[in-house]
Design a protein around this motif. Structure first.
Motif, PDB file in Angstrom:
ATOM      1  N   MET A 146      93.663   3.239 -28.316  1.00  0.00           N
ATOM      2  CA  MET A 146      95.615   3.640 -28.750  1.00  0.00           C
ATOM      3  C   MET A 146      94.799   3.418 -30.191  1.00  0.00           C
ATOM      4  SD  MET A 146      98.260   4.659 -27.152  1.00  0.00           S
ATOM      5  CE  MET A 146      98.323   3.321 -25.534  1.00  0.00           C
ATOM      6  N   ARG A 147      94.031   3.228 -30.582  1.00  0.00           N
ATOM      7  CA  ARG A 147      94.162   2.857 -32.907  1.00  0.00           C
ATOM      8  C   ARG A 147      92.975   3.497 -32.915  1.00  0.00           C
ATOM      9  NH1 ARG A 147      98.702   1.504 -34.836  1.00  0.00           N
ATOM     10  NH2 ARG A 147      99.915  -0.363 -33.357  1.00  0.00           N
ATOM     11  N   VAL A 148      92.283   4.888 -32.413  1.00  0.00           N
ATOM     12  CA  VAL A 148      91.717   5.112 -32.949  1.00  0.00           C
ATOM     13  C   VAL A 148      91.342   6.166 -34.392  1.00  0.00           C
ATOM     14  CG1 VAL A 148      89.960   6.876 -33.035  1.00  0.00           C
ATOM     15  CG2 VAL A 148      90.095   5.472 -30.423  1.00  0.00           C
ATOM     16  N   ARG A 149      91.288   5.528 -35.601  1.00  0.00           N
ATOM     17  CA  ARG A 149      91.385   6.120 -36.608  1.00  0.00           C
ATOM     18  C   ARG A 149      92.652   5.976 -37.074  1.00  0.00           C
ATOM     19  NH1 ARG A 149      88.952  12.237 -36.427  1.00  0.00           N
ATOM     20  NH2 ARG A 149      86.803  12.469 -36.459  1.00  0.00           N
ATOM     21  N   GLY A 150      93.623   4.741 -36.328  1.00  0.00           N
ATOM     22  CA  GLY A 150      95.232   4.322 -37.076  1.00  0.00           C
ATOM     23  C   GLY A 150      95.983   4.584 -36.530  1.00  0.00           C
ATOM     24  N   ASN A 151      95.516   5.848 -35.312  1.00  0.00           N
ATOM     25  CA  ASN A 151      97.006   6.512 -34.877  1.00  0.00           C
ATOM     26  C   ASN A 151      96.614   6.352 -33.241  1.00  0.00           C
ATOM     27  OD1 ASN A 151      95.527   9.092 -34.056  1.00  0.00           O
ATOM     28  ND2 ASN A 151      96.135   9.076 -36.725  1.00  0.00           N
ATOM     29  N   GLN A 152      97.133   7.054 -32.321  1.00  0.00           N
ATOM     30  CA  GLN A 152      97.474   7.504 -30.704  1.00  0.00           C
ATOM     31  C   GLN A 152      97.013   8.911 -30.420  1.00  0.00           C
ATOM     32  OE1 GLN A 152     100.364   5.519 -32.181  1.00  0.00           O
ATOM     33  NE2 GLN A 152      99.295   3.910 -32.380  1.00  0.00           N
ATOM     34  N   VAL A 153      96.535  10.095 -31.551  1.00  0.00           N
ATOM     35  CA  VAL A 153      96.864  10.876 -31.495  1.00  0.00           C
ATOM     36  C   VAL A 153      95.130  11.393 -30.166  1.00  0.00           C
ATOM     37  CG1 VAL A 153      96.001  13.533 -32.687  1.00  0.00           C
ATOM     38  CG2 VAL A 153      97.060  11.554 -33.434  1.00  0.00           C
ATOM     39  N   CYS A 154      94.028  10.354 -30.394  1.00  0.00           N
ATOM     40  CA  CYS A 154      93.218  10.399 -29.284  1.00  0.00           C
ATOM     41  C   CYS A 154      93.351  10.219 -28.366  1.00  0.00           C
ATOM     42  CB  CYS A 154      91.937   9.420 -30.397  1.00  0.00           C
ATOM     43  SG  CYS A 154      90.966   9.469 -29.052  1.00  0.00           S
ATOM     44  N   ALA A 155      94.210   8.715 -28.265  1.00  0.00           N
ATOM     45  CA  ALA A 155      94.910   8.263 -26.981  1.00  0.00           C
ATOM     46  C   ALA A 155      95.889  10.053 -26.043  1.00  0.00           C
ATOM     47  CB  ALA A 155      95.484   7.009 -26.971  1.00  0.00           C
ATOM     48  N   ALA A 156      96.437  10.168 -26.779  1.00  0.00           N
ATOM     49  CA  ALA A 156      97.623  10.985 -26.296  1.00  0.00           C
ATOM     50  C   ALA A 156      97.062  12.687 -26.058  1.00  0.00           C
ATOM     51  CB  ALA A 156      98.518  11.531 -27.064  1.00  0.00           C
ATOM     52  N   MET A 157      95.656  12.648 -26.940  1.00  0.00           N
ATOM     53  CA  MET A 157      95.834  14.039 -26.478  1.00  0.00           C
ATOM     54  C   MET A 157      94.735  13.909 -25.019  1.00  0.00           C
ATOM     55  SD  MET A 157      96.114  16.179 -28.599  1.00  0.00           S
ATOM     56  CE  MET A 157      94.210  17.919 -27.358  1.00  0.00           C
ATOM     57  N   THR A 158      93.813  12.267 -24.952  1.00  0.00           N
ATOM     58  CA  THR A 158      92.814  12.610 -23.985  1.00  0.00           C
ATOM     59  C   THR A 158      93.139  12.255 -22.170  1.00  0.00           C
ATOM     60  OG1 THR A 158      91.559  10.956 -25.136  1.00  0.00           O
ATOM     61  CG2 THR A 158      91.489  10.602 -22.617  1.00  0.00           C
ATOM     62  N   ALA A 159      95.271  11.585 -22.368  1.00  0.00           N
ATOM     63  CA  ALA A 159      95.494  11.923 -21.416  1.00  0.00           C
ATOM     64  C   ALA A 159      96.426  12.856 -21.529  1.00  0.00           C
ATOM     65  CB  ALA A 159      96.703  10.576 -21.530  1.00  0.00           C
ATOM     66  N   SER A 160      96.965  13.721 -21.884  1.00  0.00           N
ATOM     67  CA  SER A 160      96.955  15.316 -22.134  1.00  0.00           C
ATOM     68  C   SER A 160      95.799  16.279 -21.091  1.00  0.00           C
ATOM     69  CB  SER A 160      97.742  15.715 -23.187  1.00  0.00           C
ATOM     70  OG  SER A 160      98.646  14.875 -23.223  1.00  0.00           O
ATOM     71  N   VAL A 161      94.916  16.468 -21.892  1.00  0.00           N
ATOM     72  CA  VAL A 161      94.409  17.727 -21.668  1.00  0.00           C
ATOM     73  C   VAL A 161      93.667  17.953 -20.081  1.00  0.00           C
ATOM     74  CG1 VAL A 161      91.826  18.416 -22.103  1.00  0.00           C
ATOM     75  CG2 VAL A 161      93.502  17.667 -23.880  1.00  0.00           C
ATOM     76  N   PRO A 162      93.655  16.419 -19.075  1.00  0.00           N
ATOM     77  CA  PRO A 162      93.321  16.494 -17.709  1.00  0.00           C
ATOM     78  C   PRO A 162      94.280  17.155 -17.170  1.00  0.00           C
ATOM     79  CG  PRO A 162      92.218  14.384 -18.761  1.00  0.00           C
ATOM     80  CD  PRO A 162      93.257  14.683 -19.534  1.00  0.00           C
ATOM     81  N   MET A 163      95.542  17.012 -17.397  1.00  0.00           N
ATOM     82  CA  MET A 163      96.756  17.373 -16.662  1.00  0.00           C
ATOM     83  C   MET A 163      96.514  19.380 -16.621  1.00  0.00           C
ATOM     84  SD  MET A 163      98.681  16.875 -14.546  1.00  0.00           S
ATOM     85  CE  MET A 163      99.384  14.763 -15.008  1.00  0.00           C
ATOM     86  N   VAL A 164      96.318  19.775 -17.536  1.00  0.00           N
ATOM     87  CA  VAL A 164      96.127  21.464 -17.920  1.00  0.00           C
ATOM     88  C   VAL A 164      94.464  21.577 -16.800  1.00  0.00           C
ATOM     89  CG1 VAL A 164      95.010  23.541 -19.642  1.00  0.00           C
ATOM     90  CG2 VAL A 164      96.984  21.331 -20.301  1.00  0.00           C
ATOM     91  N   VAL A 165      93.578  20.920 -17.313  1.00  0.00           N
ATOM     92  CA  VAL A 165      92.656  21.484 -15.987  1.00  0.00           C
ATOM     93  C   VAL A 165      92.853  21.462 -14.808  1.00  0.00           C
ATOM     94  CG1 VAL A 165      90.113  21.092 -15.084  1.00  0.00           C
ATOM     95  CG2 VAL A 165      91.141  20.503 -18.101  1.00  0.00           C
ATOM     96  N   ALA A 166      93.723  20.170 -14.618  1.00  0.00           N
ATOM     97  CA  ALA A 166      94.326  20.189 -13.166  1.00  0.00           C
ATOM     98  C   ALA A 166      95.247  21.360 -12.378  1.00  0.00           C
ATOM     99  CB  ALA A 166      94.934  19.620 -13.154  1.00  0.00           C
TER     100      ALA A 166
END
Length: 421
Positions: free
Chosen positions: A300-320
């Motif tokens: 949640m704080r990678v590089r001081g923001n939540q972009v990494c967390a949000a993308m990590t949570a979003s991409v799997p649903m596209v794959v599924a």
């Protein structure tokens, strides 16, 4: 009151969270039974699946006004009771009861959706991410248990009606426990002005004598969502781009979850599996969110923001989504991948609400807006999925729509995850 008792009463919020999904998640595995019993096609069943989300959208912005009058704890108590009544009415209220009960279920859950993150932020102010992960795990746990047991309960109890009515019992039990918090609130030595100020602070109104930049006289310290040097945002919430990014992210991740929670069993059965196996796939999809929801705060704080967390949570649903569309026989694999994504996405969405609100008052307002408009957007998922399935006579068209919404979530994740300027 000693500290142990106070800690136990604070932890009751997690039991409330356990009740925020079962009444909805139990629908998916018995959706075909409901259609066969009432003579409904996929379009009407899609409307039934979307109705709780419409109730979320309607009730969420009203919660702050109820809370301003009776307080957060009493509002939670009322929500639990409305949820229980809705469960029973939906099952045994006749033809109109299924619709009225579904609306009541949605209304009760909507109040919990808005207030649980706010109360958790208030009671666990030093551990917001941890508290968010725990109550999100509780939400996912309740959903997974309901999805797994719905079909067996329908067989054991003689139909879908008693199988759904069973879920009136847990909120009643939690309501009895929650009464202890209400009594504590009533008996706490607090002057009337202080009590009013506390209710206003949680309900979304500025309290007299309090600061509004994340610090209060009775709770000094840094704000939860704004750095010490961040400028104060004077524009109303609806005029801030970040508000809309958070709202869209909430809506899109909810659309993915509720669409699959309602229709995944039908997709799996169409791929050649039995009803019981379809229930297991749904359980996997929902239960793995517990693990991912607890792990995602680490990003949640990678590089001081939540972009990494949000993308990590979003991409799997596209794959599924692509997986269910192109290789449905590997549905269990796609349930694993999609399940990891949906649990993490919920935690990210709720954490973004907490982090983007400067005060409890602003957090309530943001939570109400994000969930009202977000769930209205989310209702497109299960409704359109069922309608496209009926019109096309198959599952490819609705899965294309599902995958497109998941891809859009990935785009919004980049904007919603940026630290507010």
């Amino acid at each position: 009151m000693n500290r142990v008792t106070a800690a136990l009463l604070a932890a009751l919020i997690f039991l409330v969270a356990l009740n925020l999904r079962p009444a909805i998640a139990a629908i998916g595995p018995v959706l075909t039974r409901i259609g066969d019993d009432l003579g409904w096609g996929e379009s009407i069943l899609g409307i039934l699946s979307a109705m709780p989300l419409w109730a979320f959208a309607l009730v969420s912005p009203l919660v702050r006004f109820v809370t301003a009058r009776i307080g957060a704890d009493r509002t939670i108590l009322a929500a639990l009771l409305v949820l229980a009544v809705g469960d029973v009415t939906r099952s045994f209220g006749g033809p109109a009861g299924i619709w009225l009960g579904t609306v009541a279920v949605g209304a009760g859950i909507a109040a919990g959706n808005v207030l649980v993150p706010v109360i958790a932020k208030r009671d666990y102010a030093d551990h917001v991410s941890m508290a968010t992960g725990v109550y999100s795990a509780c939400i996912t746990t309740g959903s997974a248990i309901a999805g797994l047991t719905a079909s067996p309960l329908a067989v054991a109890l003689g139909g879908w009606r008693p199988a759904l009515a069973v879920w009136a019992v847990p909120p009643l039990i939690v309501a009895l426990l929650w009464l202890m918090r209400v009594r504590r609130e009533r008996t706490t030595v607090m002057t009337r002005p202080a009590a009013i100020a506390e209710n206003q602070r949680v309900a979304g109104e500025p309290a007299a004598g309090k600061t509004t930049a994340g610090e209060s006289a009775d709770n000094p310290g840094p704000a939860l969502s704004v750095s010490d040097h961040a400028p104060i945002e004077d524009r109303p919430l609806w005029r801030r781009p970040m508000t809309w990014y958070v709202t869209l992210f909430m809506g899109l991740q909810s659309a993915a979850f509720y669409t699959m929670s309602n229709w995944l069993p039908s997709v799996v059965v169409n791929a050649g599996f039995t009803d019981s196996v379809a229930g297991v796939h749904l359980f996997v999809f929902q239960s793995l969110g517990i693990l991912s929801g607890l792990l995602i705060p680490a990003l949640m704080r990678v590089r001081g923001n939540q972009v990494c967390a949000a993308m990590t949570a979003s991409v799997p649903m596209v794959v599924a989504g692509f997986g269910w569309m192109l290789l449905p026989r590997l549905s269990l694999l796609w349930s694993v991948i999609g399940g990891m994504g949906q649990g993490a996405a919920l935690v990210v969405a709720l954490t973004l609400i907490s982090l983007r609100g400067r005060t409890s008052a602003e957090t309530v307002a943001l939570s109400g807006m994000a969930q009202s408009i977000g769930y209205l957007l989310a209702s497109i998922g299960p409704l359109a999925f069922g309608t496209l399935a009926e019109l096309s006579g198959g599952w490819t068209a609705p899965l294309i729509l599902f995958t497109a919404l998941a891809a859009t979530q990935c785009v919004i994740a980049v904007f919603a995850g940026r630290e507010r300027v």
